[in-house]
Scaffold this active site. Structure first.
Site, PDB file in Angstrom:
ATOM      1  N   ASP A 139      -7.467  -1.410  -5.726  1.00  0.00           N
ATOM      2  CA  ASP A 139      -6.435  -2.314  -5.294  1.00  0.00           C
ATOM      3  C   ASP A 139      -5.211  -1.682  -5.282  1.00  0.00           C
ATOM      4  OD1 ASP A 139      -5.609  -2.633  -8.173  1.00  0.00           O
ATOM      5  OD2 ASP A 139      -4.926  -4.458  -7.998  1.00  0.00           O
ATOM      6  N   GLU A 140      -4.283  -1.987  -4.625  1.00  0.00           N
ATOM      7  CA  GLU A 140      -2.674  -1.580  -4.065  1.00  0.00           C
ATOM      8  C   GLU A 140      -2.446   0.396  -4.268  1.00  0.00           C
ATOM      9  OE1 GLU A 140      -1.218  -6.103  -5.655  1.00  0.00           O
ATOM     10  OE2 GLU A 140      -1.209  -4.426  -7.490  1.00  0.00           O
TER      11      GLU A 140
END
Length: 867
Positions: free
Chosen positions: A534-535
């Site tokens: 993620d991210e």
């Protein structure tokens, strides 16, 4: 005595007003021991933010020295953690610079000419975003100058309150203003959890609920056989058929902790495991009668859960259980808890204790978050730098440690530092296996990887210095020629692996291989591996290696939104080749092409409900992926229990997640929560499920609780955040309540007025909550106390009505104390003013009144509230 004399002599030297006699080392020591720092949170929602920021907050730092102090030079700095970057500083004498992550530097300017005795210097500054709880304002400021070791400034250290065991922050000025220190916006409708507010919002619990016939989690089918109780005073006499005693040893041990030992004269407990029985692997049948207790299961796990149910029927202090018949089956096959040990390390002892409690309440998946930007917490044979460098934080030594973050100590040997050795990790695996819990490791990549990157850079430099560039490059994770400028969501500019380099995949293959080997040797094969994924926004834009990849693999990456999707697909294939199922967070997994993913995929959906998060969850569930509900508004236990500045936790998804809110969660029907939940500003929202419903027959695989550790610096703080909320999660993971609103596959729109969750369902939920709360308080809190679990003691709702003190708590059977202080002119000389007294009905009070609850064992005190 000699050392003490030298120390006192140094303190005397440090306090003189002239700098001329100071060495630079003495200056640092004097600042560390005598400078008083006060951090003042001024305004959570200023009328105007600088630099056209949408959200900001205003703070002040006050620096005060007891004597005149005029440094000869201004080549020293103070460093501190500030979760969101400082944007504008108002001070002529000091500047504040954001360095990386949350680390900031306070530097004297040319206008700083020294401290005057007792006169504070104030630095006013605006920061991006928001901070609202006291725990978000980090401790352990430190002072440093080139050539010398940094030293933590004493006035910024935390301490523990002796009665509550909770952290105190003397460096942080009080939060008292409900408007300027509590509201996130002008429309924020969040209510400060005062004693009066808690009283008004807490339903009274009936005191006549029979808890002898109830346990947590509630079984799927439960019947009282007779009113005759089953005598356990002589212990239990086990007879086993079809299973080994070792498979249920942990459950037997729990019964022994409660005083029920194995004894030939004890009540017969006959356990039969038969794999031909028509039931699922975790199901069991349980019957307790005067003559015997009978258990039937298809597997050892089912038998184990039956014994945990026997322990659940027990109320400490009694020697009997009810005569009941139970036919039980779990709601979800995945009932998990995620624990982040990367941001701040948590001890092996904490994990083992937590595994015990998970097993007691039939949770079966431990998702261990072992690596992130702030730490790498597992030894990897052949890559010692990962744990030796990535496992600790200190200052100004990048080849030995990571930089300080999250208010960490800087010694490299505090509790926030550390890692699990191979032996430690295998012990954790074996301990979990004995309690029928699967451990799912997570080493977050390609974002959230600063610890790995800097550890491998230390390795790179080591082998380069040895004249071995080939070995140095083998596991390097970054490309020096990559000129991309980015900032992660935690404000790092150097935390993302380069996904276009073969050495990155060499590293991942090496790490996974070693972790897989540890699992195999511990007897728990690695079948699921969580890559995070993620991210990563903003990375790889100006990377030559990625330019080459885009050109060379143009056809293979066509249709991908970002190269993060390429990374996930490639690592997923690598895992599949090792017979390991890939798992990841739903935002990263959503960047892949489902047709290019393996057949078996796990996605943890953490999208926010009030931001239409059900849509992303439904989309990935419709891929037939194993979808684990990880909704922050109900499952993130790093958020406060209540909306109060002294309640530890983050706030970006919810200002309060009470045990009751977790209990009320309906994981099967995410959009329906719009009928009775609110957004993070306590405002209503709408969930439109008409365009993106679940496909007919799709069901989620499970639900998972989460403990992120950015604001957790000790085992006891972690336990406070987990318990007792974890028991409510276990209730929802194992048992689907009759009052839960079934999901409507035709798709509906839910809001405060849609009324699908009708009055009858609300009444059923209330009755069920009263049962759960009574069992929790009447049985389980005492068991947590017996296990030395630092659970949260509830705050007391209270009001004064015609001079009488009225109180409420969310759970019954909680002992309450009060204290009062009367005006000197009317004080009764024989009164017990200032003493804590046990609350009793019809207690009359006057003056200033305080209330607090007491732990089930009578040892700890809860957080005090004033009326």
């Amino acid at each position: 005595m000699k050392n003490k004399t030298i120390y006192l002599s140094l303190l005397t030297t440090f306090s003189v007003s002239s700098y001329a006699e100071h060495t630079q080392a003495e200056l640092l020591q004097s600042i560390a021991t005598q400078l008083q720092i006060q951090h003042e949170f001024v305004d959570s929602n200023p009328k105007q933010c600088p630099n056209e920021l949408e959200d900001c907050y205003l703070s002040k730092i006050h620096l005060q020295y007891p004597e005149d102090l005029k440094p000869k030079t201004n080549d020293w700095n103070i460093y501190f953690s500030q979760l969101t970057p400082v944007q504008v500083t108002h001070s002529s004498e000091f500047s504040i610079t954001h360095l990386n992550g949350d680390l900031h530097r306070i530097s004297p300017t040319s206008n700083f000419h020294g401290f005057k005795a007792g006169e504070p210097i104030t630095i006013e500054f605006y920061s991006y975003g928001s901070q609202i709880t006291r725990s978000e304002f980090m401790p352990n400021y430190f002072v440093h100058t080139d050539g010398l070791d940094a030293i933590v400034i004493d006035s910024t250290r935390t301490a523990l309150d002796l009665e509550t065991g909770l952290e105190t922050q003397a460096y942080l000025m009080p939060f008292t203003n409900e408007q300027t220190q509590f509201k996130l916006s002008e429309t924020d409708n969040t209510q400060w959890a005062s004693a009066e507010q808690i009283y008004a919002s807490t339903e009274s619990i009936a005191e006549n609920i029979d808890i002898s016939t109830s346990l947590i989690p509630q079984p799927s089918s439960f019947k009282l056989i007779s009113k005759q109780v089953i005598d356990l005073s002589q212990g239990i006499n086990l007879t086993l058929s079809g299973l080994n005693k070792g498979a249920i040893a942990a459950a037997i041990n729990r019964l022994e902790q409660f005083g029920f030992y194995q004894n030939d004269n004890g009540i017969a407990v006959n356990i039969t495991v038969d794999d031909t029985l028509d039931m699922d692997d975790e199901d069991y049948l349980f019957s307790s009668q005067a003559s015997q207790i009978s258990i039937q299961a298809k597997t050892d796990t089912g038998a184990f859960y039956a014994l945990t149910s026997l322990a659940g029927l027990v109320q400490l202090g009694t020697k009997s259980v009810a005569s009941v018949e139970i036919s039980d089956s779990p709601r979800y096959s995945f009932r998990g808890l995620h624990i982040d040990v990367a941001r701040n390390f948590l001890s092996k002892a904490f994990l083992l204790k937590t595994i015990d409690q998970m097993a007691a309440y039939k949770l079966n998946k431990l998702h261990l978050h072992l690596a992130d930007d702030e730490g790498w917490r597992i030894e990897i044979p052949g890559l010692p730098e990962l744990s030796n460098v990535g496992g600790k934080r200190c200052f100004n030594a990048p080849d030995k440690c990571l930089m300080p973050q999250l208010g960490s100590d800087i010694t490299g040997s505090s509790q926030s530092d550390g890692y699990y050795s191979v032996a430690d990790y295998q012990d954790i695996l074996a301990y979990a296996k004995a309690r029928h819990i699967q451990v799912i490791p997570s080493l977050d990549m390609p974002g959230h990887s600063r610890a790995a990157i800097h550890s491998m850079e230390a390795r790179y430099q080591k082998y380069l210095a040895k004249g071995d560039p080939e070995t140095a490059l083998k596991y390097r994770l970054v490309e020096p020629e990559d000129k991309t400028v980015y900032s992660s969501i935690q404000h790092y500019n150097d935390n993302t692996l380069n996904v276009c380099m073969d050495s990155t995949y060499n590293f991942i293959d090496k790490v996974i291989g070693e972790v897989q080997s540890m699992h195999s040797k511990a007897g728990m094969p690695l079948t699921t591996y969580h890559i995070g994924a993620d991210e990563t926004a903003g990375a790889w834009i100006n990377s030559p290696a990625c330019d080459i990849l885009r050109e060379k693999e143009a056809k293979n990456i066509a249709g991908l939104h970002t190269l993060n999707g390429y990374f996930i697909e490639r690592v997923s294939a690598m895992l599949a080749s090792k017979n390991i199922k890939v798992a990841g967070w739903n935002d990263g997994m959503g960047e892949t092409r489902p047709e290019n993913m393996p057949q078996k995929v796990q996605t943890n959906s953490w999208s926010l409900l009030f931001e239409k998060g059900h849509i992303a969850t439904h989309k990935q569930a419709n891929h037939r992926w194993d979808t684990i509900i990880s909704t922050p508004e109900a499952t993130y236990f790093d958020f406060p229990y209540q909306a109060h500045p002294k309640e530890r936790g983050n706030h970006w998804a919810s200002r309060e997640i009470s045990t009751r809110k977790v209990f009320e969660f309906m994981p099967d029907n995410l959009p329906a929560h719009a009928e009775f939940w609110f957004d993070k500003r306590n405002l209503p929202y709408i969930s439109d499920d008409s365009q993106n419903p679940l496909a007919a027959g799709i069901r989620y695989k499970g639900v998972q609780g989460h403990l992120w550790s950015e604001m957790i610096r000790s085992d006891s703080q972690a336990e406070y955040m987990l318990f007792p909320r974890l028991l409510a999660l276990a209730e929802r993971a194992w048992h689907k309540a009759d009052w839960e609103l079934d999901y409507d596959y035709s798709g509906k729109t839910y809001d405060r007025n849609s009324d699908y969750f009708d009055a009858q369902a609300q009444q059923q939920r209330e009755l069920d909550w009263q049962r759960f709360a009574s069992v929790l308080a009447g049985k389980e809190l005492a068991k947590l106390a017996l296990a030395d679990v630092f659970y949260r003691i509830p705050t007391v709702g209270a009001k004064i009505d015609n001079g009488y003190l009225k109180v409420k708590t969310p759970f019954p059977f909680i002992a309450i104390e009060y204290q009062q202080k009367t005006d000197e002119s009317v004080k009764d000389k024989n009164a017990t003013e200032g003493k804590w007294l046990p609350f009793k009905p019809n207690t009359k009070v006057s003056g200033e009144v305080k209330v607090r609850a007491i732990s089930a064992d009578g040892v700890r005190k809860g957080r005090t509230l004033n009326l």
